[in-house]
Design a protein around this motif. Structure first.
Motif, mmCIF file in Angstrom:
data_model
loop_
_atom_site.group_PDB
_atom_site.id
_atom_site.type_symbol
_atom_site.label_atom_id
_atom_site.label_comp_id
_atom_site.label_asym_id
_atom_site.label_seq_id
_atom_site.Cartn_x
_atom_site.Cartn_y
_atom_site.Cartn_z
ATOM 1 N N THR A 265 0.823 -1.283 0.034
ATOM 2 C CA THR A 265 -0.273 -0.085 -0.096
ATOM 3 C C THR A 265 0.451 1.103 -0.135
ATOM 4 O O THR A 265 0.221 1.998 -0.096
ATOM 5 N N HIS B 12 -8.565 -3.022 -4.231
ATOM 6 C CA HIS B 12 -9.129 -1.921 -4.864
ATOM 7 C C HIS B 12 -9.544 -1.990 -5.886
ATOM 8 O O HIS B 12 -10.912 -0.212 -6.398
ATOM 9 N N GLN C 34 -9.107 1.657 1.362
ATOM 10 C CA GLN C 34 -8.423 0.901 0.564
ATOM 11 C C GLN C 34 -7.277 0.359 2.249
ATOM 12 O O GLN C 34 -7.358 -1.013 1.481
#
Length: 404
Positions: free
Chosen positions: A128, A326, A335
């Motif tokens: 991420t 996502h 997310q």
């Protein structure tokens, strides 16, 4: 597009942060977890700890992984993602060096726990921190490359660790520490400097997305339960259950490792081209067939092919699950939170399944078929959850069309 984004969009500079992510997953999960498996007999033979304690100490990493999955986002909120990731890689490195001197069971347990915590944090934060800098159409392949480190760790557990063990148990831990230090240093300046907001992407309706996230959590937990049995007992099944001996078991584990290496990249590539949801559906179906081969076939060639497929699963489903997050959830913060929760779901069921399979193996007096059947049932339920969601969506569309 910012200057930093433009630079990262360049193919050459893009691979630097991906290398950093690969090193993090290799150190924090690939080596910290999987390198312990071939060390089990050596720890017992060297009389470092009793056999029962060695298994207990191994479980410390799984417990730590769950703690790390819970702690990842709070740590990132206090410090930057990059600072936390660098710190976790260094903690794993220190844990390897510390395990070279078994002061006591408490000492060893603490450092195995630390390595697990670091792995959980890395799983939550590494991808991420990098994927917002990657074009949407290439994120599956990029996340697959990042989590390739897990597969490399599995492969190293069957190749590098035995080579190190020929020089002694203490030097093996020191060698793992030196490798982790080298990987940490090589990736130190590879992490992206800024946190970018990912561009908006098409997502499903709010209702579908909410239901989809819930189904993903269930699927990811069931996948964790399904992958543990082969990971724990495949080699023993071939070696002792089928009478193929140590060499037969080693060959099967090598094939499992090959699958683990290619799995993340292939799964990520497929997710980019057919979509995460379709990819998950096909992967679950193929995995179910491979587990069926374990139950029905005693042919080593068939089992070898199945082992490659099964080995691709543990590291390969990570980029798929992340791509699905996502796809379902808009906004980088949401997310990241959803991915953290998915990782907690996976870590919880992985730890529970590990103890449950051990108990079943003992209670059934070594019935391998039972373990693989339960694993297949878990994968089958994950597939049924996806098909049920697909059927529900189709029914809603038909109802809406009829009402129109």
């Amino acid at each position: 597009m910012s200057t930093d984004t433009s630079r990262l969009a360049n193919r050459g500079s893009l691979w630097l942060p991906i290398w950093a992510g690969l090193c993090a997953s290799l150190v924090g999960i690939g080596l910290a977890r999987f390198a312990y498996t071939p060390l089990l007999p050596a720890l017992i033979d060297a009389h470092w700890f009793p056999a029962t304690a060695v298994v207990y100490l191994g479980a410390a990493n799984l417990a730590g992984y769950l703690i790390g999955a819970l702690a990842g986002r709070p740590l990132a909120a206090r410090w930057s993602n990059v600072t936390v990731l660098r710190g976790m890689m260094l903690l794993v490195t220190v844990s390897f060096f510390a395990c070279a001197w078994p002061q006591s069971q408490v000492w060893f347990f603490a450092w195995r726990l630390v390595s697990g915590i670091s792995g959980g944090v890395i799983m939550v934060l590494a991808a991420t921190s990098i994927l917002p800098h990657v074009a949407a159409k290439r994120r599956g392949l990029a996340s697959g490359a990042i989590f390739l480190g897990i597969g490399l760790g599995i492969a190293a557990s069957g190749t590098l660790v035995p080579l190190l063990l020929s020089h002694g148990l203490q030097l093996t831990w020191l060698g793992l520490g030196a490798l982790a230090l080298l990987l940490s240093a090589s990736s130190w300046f590879g992490w992206p400097r800024e946190h970018l907001h990912a561009p908006s992407e098409p997502i499903e309706t709010k209702h579908q997305a909410s239901l989809g996230v819930q189904v993903l959590f269930v699927q990811y937990a069931l996948m964790a339960a399904g992958l543990v049995a082969p990971m724990m007992f495949l080699v023993d099944y071939v070696s002792r259950g089928l009478g193929a001996g140590i060499h037969g078991g080693a060959l099967i584990w090598t094939l499992y490792g090959i699958g683990a290496i290619v799995g993340p990249v292939i799964y990520g590539f497929v997710a980019d081209h057919v979509g995460a949801r379709s990819a998950i559906r096909w992967v679950l179906l193929i995995q179910l067939v491979a587990l069926g081969c374990l139950l029905e076939s005693r042919n080593l060639i068939t089992l070898g092919a199945a082992s490659v497929v099964i080995g691709s699963f543990p590291p390969g489903i990570v980029p798929l699950a992340l791509a699905r997050v996502h796809q379902l959830v808009p906004g980088r913060v949401a997310q990241n939170t959803t991915w953290s929760r998915a990782t907690v779901s996976f870590a919880s069921f992985q730890a529970i399944a590990g103890y449950a399979y051990s108990a079943m193996f003992s209670a059934s007096q070594g019935h391998y078929g039972l373990l693989f059947a339960v694993a297949g049932a878990a994968i089958g339920l994950a597939l049924l959850a996806e098909l049920a969601l697909l059927w529900k969506g189709s029914l809603e569309r038909n109802t809406a069309a009829g009402a129109g």
